[in-house]
Design a protein around this motif. Structure first.
Motif, PDB file in Angstrom:
ATOM      1  N   LEU A 111      -4.349  15.493  -2.285  1.00  0.00           N
ATOM      2  CA  LEU A 111      -3.140  15.013  -2.937  1.00  0.00           C
ATOM      3  C   LEU A 111      -2.146  16.158  -3.144  1.00  0.00           C
ATOM      4  O   LEU A 111      -0.947  16.022  -2.863  1.00  0.00           O
ATOM      5  N   LYS A 116       0.828  -1.204   0.000  1.00  0.00           N
ATOM      6  CA  LYS A 116       0.000   0.000   0.000  1.00  0.00           C
ATOM      7  C   LYS A 116       0.861   1.252   0.000  1.00  0.00           C
ATOM      8  O   LYS A 116       0.556   2.236  -0.676  1.00  0.00           O
ATOM      9  N   GLU A 117       1.949   1.241   0.760  1.00  0.00           N
ATOM     10  CA  GLU A 117       2.845   2.399   0.792  1.00  0.00           C
ATOM     11  C   GLU A 117       3.533   2.577  -0.554  1.00  0.00           C
ATOM     12  O   GLU A 117       3.744   3.708  -1.008  1.00  0.00           O
ATOM     13  N   ILE A 171       1.681   7.098  -6.562  1.00  0.00           N
ATOM     14  CA  ILE A 171       0.706   8.168  -6.804  1.00  0.00           C
ATOM     15  C   ILE A 171       1.366   9.531  -6.609  1.00  0.00           C
ATOM     16  O   ILE A 171       1.187  10.450  -7.420  1.00  0.00           O
ATOM     17  N   LEU A 172       2.134   9.675  -5.543  1.00  0.00           N
ATOM     18  CA  LEU A 172       2.784  10.957  -5.263  1.00  0.00           C
ATOM     19  C   LEU A 172       3.788  11.318  -6.357  1.00  0.00           C
ATOM     20  O   LEU A 172       3.877  12.482  -6.769  1.00  0.00           O
ATOM     21  N   TYR A 197      -6.581   6.381  -1.462  1.00  0.00           N
ATOM     22  CA  TYR A 197      -5.388   6.933  -0.822  1.00  0.00           C
ATOM     23  C   TYR A 197      -5.513   8.436  -0.578  1.00  0.00           C
ATOM     24  O   TYR A 197      -4.998   8.950   0.418  1.00  0.00           O
ATOM     25  N   PHE A 198      -6.170   9.139  -1.481  1.00  0.00           N
ATOM     26  CA  PHE A 198      -6.376  10.583  -1.353  1.00  0.00           C
ATOM     27  C   PHE A 198      -7.819  10.880  -1.736  1.00  0.00           C
ATOM     28  O   PHE A 198      -8.247  10.521  -2.835  1.00  0.00           O
ATOM     29  N   ARG A 257       1.043   4.271  -2.737  1.00  0.00           N
ATOM     30  CA  ARG A 257       0.928   5.687  -2.342  1.00  0.00           C
ATOM     31  C   ARG A 257       2.094   6.502  -2.888  1.00  0.00           C
ATOM     32  O   ARG A 257       1.902   7.609  -3.413  1.00  0.00           O
ATOM     33  N   GLN A 258       3.289   5.976  -2.797  1.00  0.00           N
ATOM     34  CA  GLN A 258       4.453   6.686  -3.313  1.00  0.00           C
ATOM     35  C   GLN A 258       4.403   6.798  -4.840  1.00  0.00           C
ATOM     36  O   GLN A 258       4.825   7.826  -5.404  1.00  0.00           O
TER      37      GLN A 258
END
Length: 203
Positions: A54, A5-6, A12-13, A47-48, A9-10
């Motif tokens: 975001l 999951k992390e 996506i960022l 996630y956001f 998330r990264q």
């Protein structure tokens, strides 16, 4: 599972960073971000919750550090101002703050100052201008306790210098990604304004 999951998330960022560097906040697309991250658009909202959240995850750290550093500098100026071009020295330290933040947050700082219109950080550039105005007014007045005695022309000069400096730095950030080039151009640009500010301090 948590590690996976992390990782998502990264991803996506990272995709959002590229999207916001290329598009203003209002024009950025969650669909393009999710596609670049390799996930569905629906999954990105796990996630956001929205584009604003975001965007904030990307720029809030650099925004807080920018304001914190310049406000600390302003407090220092207020409490231990001495004449002899101290205003110019403090302005140089504002420049060093911006360049230092660029070294750590190059994309995020560029986005904050150039791409945040329409977001809750759309006033970031204006906030920075006002802080520099305050520093220059103190310099023109030889200390904050005399700032109320400034003439309208002196106040206009402070706002003109501050606005032009910030816009110039934003242009440099927008057109250059190499840290060494940014530092050299910012140094050269602000030095030219040192000359003008220095002559203004002596009149």
């Amino acid at each position: 599972m948590q590690i996976l999951k992390e990782d998502v998330r990264q991803s996506i960022l990272r995709a959002a960073l590229d999207e916001f560097k290329s598009h203003d906040y209002m024009d950025a697309s969650m669909r393009r971000i999710s596609s670049a991250a390799g996930i569905t658009t629906g999954n990105i909202y796990r996630y956001f919750k929205n584009k604003e959240e975001l965007f904030e995850a990307l720029v809030r750290p650099v925004y807080e550090k920018l304001l914190e550093n310049v406000l600390d500098l302003k407090k220092e100026l207020d409490h231990c101002y001495t004449p002899q071009n101290q205003g110019i020295n403090y302005l140089k330290r504002v420049e060093d703050t911006i360049v230092g933040l660029f070294d750590a947050y190059s994309a995020e700082l560029t986005i904050l100052l150039n791409r945040s219109t329409g977001s809750k950080y759309g006033q970031a550039k204006a906030d920075l201008v006002q802080l520099i105005v305050n520093i220059l007014e103190d310099a023109f007045a030889s200390g904050w306790e005399n700032a109320s005695k400034l003439t309208p022309e002196q106040r206009q000069s402070a706002r003109m210098f501050a606005g032009t400096i910030v816009e110039g730095v934003c242009l440099i950030l927008r057109e250059n990604e190499d840290g060494g080039t940014v530092k050299r151009l910012v140094n050269e640009f602000v030095y030219l304004y040192y000359l003008g500010i220095g002559s203004r301090l002596t009149t």
